[in-house]
Design an enzyme around this catalytic site. Sequence first.
Site, short mmCIF file in Angstrom:
data_model
loop_
_atom_site.label_atom_id
_atom_site.label_comp_id
_atom_site.label_asym_id
_atom_site.label_seq_id
_atom_site.Cartn_x
_atom_site.Cartn_y
_atom_site.Cartn_z
N THR A 70 12.95 -16.98 13.69
CA THR A 70 12.78 -17.86 14.86
C THR A 70 11.67 -17.33 15.76
O THR A 70 10.78 -18.09 16.18
CB THR A 70 14.11 -17.96 15.64
N ASN A 153 14.88 -24.98 3.67
CA ASN A 153 16.16 -24.27 3.70
C ASN A 153 17.36 -25.16 3.37
O ASN A 153 18.43 -24.65 3.06
CB ASN A 153 16.37 -23.61 5.06
N THR A 239 9.91 -1.98 23.06
CA THR A 239 10.08 -0.80 22.21
C THR A 239 10.49 -1.23 20.80
O THR A 239 11.44 -2.00 20.63
CB THR A 239 11.15 0.14 22.81
N CYS A 327 22.25 -23.89 11.17
CA CYS A 327 21.99 -24.32 12.56
C CYS A 327 22.58 -25.70 12.81
O CYS A 327 22.98 -26.02 13.92
CB CYS A 327 20.49 -24.37 12.83
N1 PLP Z 1 13.09 -20.79 9.20
C1 PLP Z 1 13.89 -21.11 8.18
C2 PLP Z 1 13.35 -21.93 7.06
C3 PLP Z 1 15.21 -20.67 8.15
O1 PLP Z 1 16.00 -21.00 7.13
C4 PLP Z 1 15.68 -19.89 9.24
C5 PLP Z 1 17.08 -19.44 9.28
O2 PLP Z 1 18.00 -20.17 9.01
C6 PLP Z 1 14.79 -19.57 10.27
C7 PLP Z 1 13.51 -20.04 10.23
C8 PLP Z 1 15.23 -18.72 11.43
O3 PLP Z 1 15.30 -17.36 11.06
P1 PLP Z 1 16.19 -16.34 11.90
O4 PLP Z 1 17.62 -16.67 11.63
O5 PLP Z 1 15.79 -15.00 11.38
O6 PLP Z 1 15.82 -16.50 13.33
#
Ligand code: PLP
Length: 388
Positions: A70, A153, A239, A327
Amino acid sequence: MIYLDAAATTPVKREVIEAMFPWLTSNFGNPSSHHELGQIAAAGLADARSSVALTLGAHSEEIIFTSGGTEADNAAVKGIAQARRRREPSRNRVLVGATEHAAVLESAKYLEEYCGFTVDVVPVDSQGRTDIGRYSELLAEDVALVSIMYANNEVGTVSDISTLAKMAHDVGAAMHSDCVQAPGWLPLNVETLGVDALSLSGHKIGAPKACGALYLRAGTDFVSLVHGGGQENGKRSGTESVALAVAFATALAVACGQQETVSQSVSELRDRFAELVTRNLPWVIATGHPSSRLANVASFCFPKLSGESLLLELENQGIFSSSGSACAAGSDQASHVLVAMGIPEVVGQTALRFSFSADISAEQLDATAKSLVAGVERVLALGGAKQA
Ligand code: PLP
């Protein structure tokens, strides 16, 4: 338990815990400290950075450690677009894929709402691949940045990033790709992909949550989102967690090191699983691209059934899967990914995603297919059908 939600997250690998352990205990120094403990930490961080760079075919100074996918997506989309426009004020547009993760879509929305950018969404076809004709129409000399993911995803569709990057570069736009789902399943070389930036996340590949990286090609316009002590070459202050950087680098090296063999064997298991499901339930719709897809993702819609009821049926048998991305889980709306692919809302609400780890076995998938068929029959008998 059969865990089929690896695209949501994975457990931390033993070798990753072993690699990070010393950096949490004896070598706990702050890499910015000048004394010996600090210098040991700085050397550990530098080693982790060069390991990530080596795995990606990049240079060490092009790797920025982040708190995950993210943050890497936010940094790339906001940081590149704003800096690119500052240098060339006529570049006021950003293009994002319709099926991007919320981290990209919401970052683009922020650019539109707070920074005066125009954002255009690049549509996809019914299998989730970029509509090249429309993409080419949208590309113009006023585009600052294109952000299109390597692998989706939710449905697993894989995009031809090198072609999309070349087209972006032809109009002088920078190219970012969310590659969070790619390591271990797809080749991941920044030169082959031709991108200016890509995002990675640790917890999808056996590192702890809240670690990852942004690859940023040398010379790419970029403004940091996090200001402070100037760590990460001024690109991400705060840090550094040497332990998390080491964990991420170790997990990435392991995943990418076994990519060719594992993706081949797991894709065979995925095809066999999909075949079992669709043979027994011929009305089920397999979603995503049939061949250009992640080896470890099988996704389906079960028209007229309640996806959530089916998910619970499976969970009662000790099988953990997902109704889409983590999500979006819990919402009973069809995901934006399925809607963008032209799947009707009522059908999209019945989606299930099965995402495997590298150690998945044929026996586990056979048992899942069997439970799924039995679960469908039970949901139908209990009257769990949706009014479509
Ligand atoms: N991008 C994709 C395609 C993802 O599948 C995800 C996580 O589900 C993310 C970004 C976000 O990653 P993170 O959970 O490390 O913030």
